[in-house]
Design a protein around this motif. Structure first.
Motif, short mmCIF file in Angstrom:
data_model
loop_
_atom_site.label_atom_id
_atom_site.label_comp_id
_atom_site.label_asym_id
_atom_site.label_seq_id
_atom_site.Cartn_x
_atom_site.Cartn_y
_atom_site.Cartn_z
N GLY A 76 -10.53 -0.73 -2.75
CA GLY A 76 -9.87 0.52 -3.10
C GLY A 76 -8.91 0.35 -4.26
N ASP A 77 -7.90 1.22 -4.30
CA ASP A 77 -6.90 1.12 -5.36
C ASP A 77 -5.95 -0.05 -5.02
OD1 ASP A 77 -4.88 1.96 -3.54
OD2 ASP A 77 -5.12 4.06 -4.10
N PRO A 78 -5.02 -0.39 -5.92
CA PRO A 78 -4.16 -1.56 -5.66
C PRO A 78 -3.41 -1.49 -4.32
CG PRO A 78 -3.96 -0.94 -7.95
CD PRO A 78 -4.81 0.12 -7.30
N ASN A 79 -2.90 -0.32 -3.95
CA ASN A 79 -2.18 -0.21 -2.67
C ASN A 79 -3.10 -0.42 -1.48
OD1 ASN A 79 0.51 0.27 -3.53
ND2 ASN A 79 0.00 2.40 -4.02
N GLN A 80 -4.32 0.10 -1.55
CA GLN A 80 -5.27 -0.09 -0.45
C GLN A 80 -5.69 -1.54 -0.33
OE1 GLN A 80 -7.90 3.17 -1.98
NE2 GLN A 80 -8.12 3.62 0.19
N ARG A 81 -5.92 -2.20 -1.48
CA ARG A 81 -6.32 -3.61 -1.44
C ARG A 81 -5.18 -4.47 -0.89
NH1 ARG A 81 -7.83 -2.50 -6.77
NH2 ARG A 81 -6.61 -4.22 -7.63
N LEU A 82 -3.96 -4.17 -1.34
CA LEU A 82 -2.80 -4.91 -0.84
C LEU A 82 -2.66 -4.71 0.66
CD1 LEU A 82 -0.20 -6.55 -1.46
CD2 LEU A 82 0.93 -4.37 -1.94
N THR A 83 -2.83 -3.46 1.12
CA THR A 83 -2.70 -3.16 2.55
C THR A 83 -3.73 -3.90 3.38
OG1 THR A 83 -1.79 -0.98 2.04
CG2 THR A 83 -2.66 -1.29 4.25
N SER A 84 -4.93 -4.08 2.84
CA SER A 84 -5.97 -4.78 3.60
C SER A 84 -5.56 -6.22 3.90
CB SER A 84 -7.30 -4.76 2.84
OG SER A 84 -7.27 -5.60 1.69
N TRP A 85 -4.81 -6.84 2.98
CA TRP A 85 -4.33 -8.20 3.23
C TRP A 85 -3.18 -8.20 4.22
CZ3 TRP A 85 -7.29 -12.05 2.18
CH2 TRP A 85 -8.19 -11.99 1.14
N PHE A 86 -2.32 -7.19 4.17
CA PHE A 86 -1.25 -7.10 5.17
C PHE A 86 -1.83 -6.88 6.56
CE2 PHE A 86 1.60 -6.66 1.61
CZ PHE A 86 2.83 -7.07 2.11
#
Length: 444
Positions: A76-86
């Protein structure tokens, strides 16, 4: 129901009536978020999940994870990709804290890759996260060692000496001729990316060949830092390949480092100090390992100490506090990579995976296993001042060199001065800081 987390990690959930939330604790997490995927909403959901884990509210944690799994995306967008790691990190944490209550499969680990030297060079050049520190540090080192015929660098870094070819090249151009250069490194490093597919000794051989080509007299030494105390062995079991106690033992005994009086000593710390624990608990020195290191190196009478690290504070004991700070900091590399690499770029995927390693350690672990203990430049600078060091400002020539470097990268990168620090910024947000120190009384 079973929600599948992208990346082969699964979380088993009873089917919650997630969107009929008038009587549910989840209503607070979802308030204002339905239909929205912005960073503030995702951060809010992550904090609710962390808070549920901290208060042992297993049901709420499961429910929020279900929502997060449906809005986070590794493509997804940067926030979605970051959230997937969290989310991956929170599931990993929950699988250890509640191994029976919550039917989690948290065994999926992020694969660690070994790079070739060529791949590492490309990794370092991708964004100026490391090159900023290399450039600022090398310029400050060159200024500090002017007129010295012999230079010895104690190098504490995580980038396998990638900083030094540029310095060697600059020394070869010195009008009075190059000094004799020695570089000493510990035999092991924090077990974090980037990881290299050759030994430290092989790195030294390659540096030596380059120095020979540039007619710079060169020596490379590796000191063995295997554990020497019971505490060191315990810590190494928790965090393999990084032997804190032995490094301090070598620094406390200059003869073990073969320090010479006729050399200008440089101590270089690049993205390294954060891996020395800032906790007092269990320390035999009566001080944290970080403070002990800072106090010990003062006794070596260095000509200059260069400290570069990420400019954020991720050392809080509270999980929710760490998530808030971490989410608002580590979006930077995701956003920066988004500006010039497509979502299916292997370089982007691998770089973001390496950031994911960091997120996993910050969120999933506690105690000695949580080795990512970053503190802000302002906070770390205060440690050095408290220990009796003076902060030396960077000269204008260094500032010009760093600005020229940043011109090679995306327009979102910038630089500013904060007190005597140089700070790398992305869209105005602090990313990495660089500072220079000398023991009080040794300044020019």
């Amino acid at each position: 129901m079973k929600a599948e987390l992208k990346g082969n990690t699964s979380v088993s959930l009873q089917s919650p009536t997630l969107f009929d939330t008038r009587q549910s604790p989840l209503s607070g997490a979802l308030n204002g978020c339905l239909g929205s995927l912005d960073g503030a909403c995702l951060e809010k959901l992550l904090i609710h999940c962390a808070s549920a884990l901290e208060t042992n509210d297993v049901t709420l944690a499961q429910q929020v994870m279900w929502v997060l799994n449906n809005v986070a995306s590794s493509v997804g967008d940067p926030n979605q990709r970051l959230t997937s790691w969290f989310l991956r990190a929170l599931i990993s944490r929950a699988s250890r804290v509640y191994p029976t209550t919550m039917n989690f499969d948290g065994s999926s680990t992020i694969p660690k890759r070994l790079m070739s030297v060529t791949e590492l060079a490309g990794y370092v050049d991708l964004i100026p996260w490391h090159r900023f520190g290399f450039c600022a540090s090398n310029s400050a080192i060159l200024k500090a060692i002017q007129g010295f015929p012999r230079v010895h660098i104690l190098d504490f870094s995580i980038t396998h000496c990638m900083q030094w070819p540029t310095l060697i090249d600059a020394l070869a151009k010195r009008p009075e001729g190059p000094p004799s250069l020695r570089i000493t490194v510990p035999s092991s490093r924090p077990p974090v990316p980037p990881l290299l597919n050759i030994s430290t000794e092989e790195v030294g051989l390659r540096l030596g060949n380059f120095a020979k080509y540039r007619d710079v007299p060169f020596e490379f030494h590796v000191f063995d830092n295997s554990p020497s105390t019971a505490l060191g062995e315990i810590m190494c079991k928790e965090s393999p390949s990084f032997h804190f106690e032995s490094i301090l033992s070598h620094l406390n005994n200059p003869s073990m480092l073969n320090l010479r009086e006729d050399e200008a000593l440089v101590i270089n710390c690049q993205h390294w100090l954060r891996y020395l624990s800032d906790e007092l608990k269990g320390s035999p020195h009566g001080a944290s390992l970080r403070d002990t290191f800072i106090n010990i190196v003062k006794g070596l009478n260095p000509q200059i100490i260069v400290v570069v690290d990420e400019d954020s504070d991720l050392s809080a004991s509270s999980l929710t506090s760490r998530i808030t700070t971490c989410f608002n900091y580590l979006w930077i590399p995701y956003d920066a990579l988004e500006t010039f690499l497509p979502k299916d770029s292997s370089q982007r995927i691998e770089y973001e995976s390496d950031v994911g390693h960091k997120i996993e350690n910050i969120i999933s672990f506690e105690g000695f296993q949580r080795i990512e203990r970053l503190e802000s430049g302002i906070k770390l600078s205060q440690r050095w001042k408290n220990a009796g060091y003076l902060n030396i400002p960077f000269c204008e020539e260094t500032v010009k060199e760093v600005r020229a470097l940043l011109d090679e990268h995306a327009s979102g990168w910038g630089m500013k001065k904060e007190e005597d620090m140089l700070v790398l910024t992305w869209k105005g947000h602090n990313s990495v800081f660089a500072t220079v120190w000398v023991p009080n009384g040794l300044e020019d």
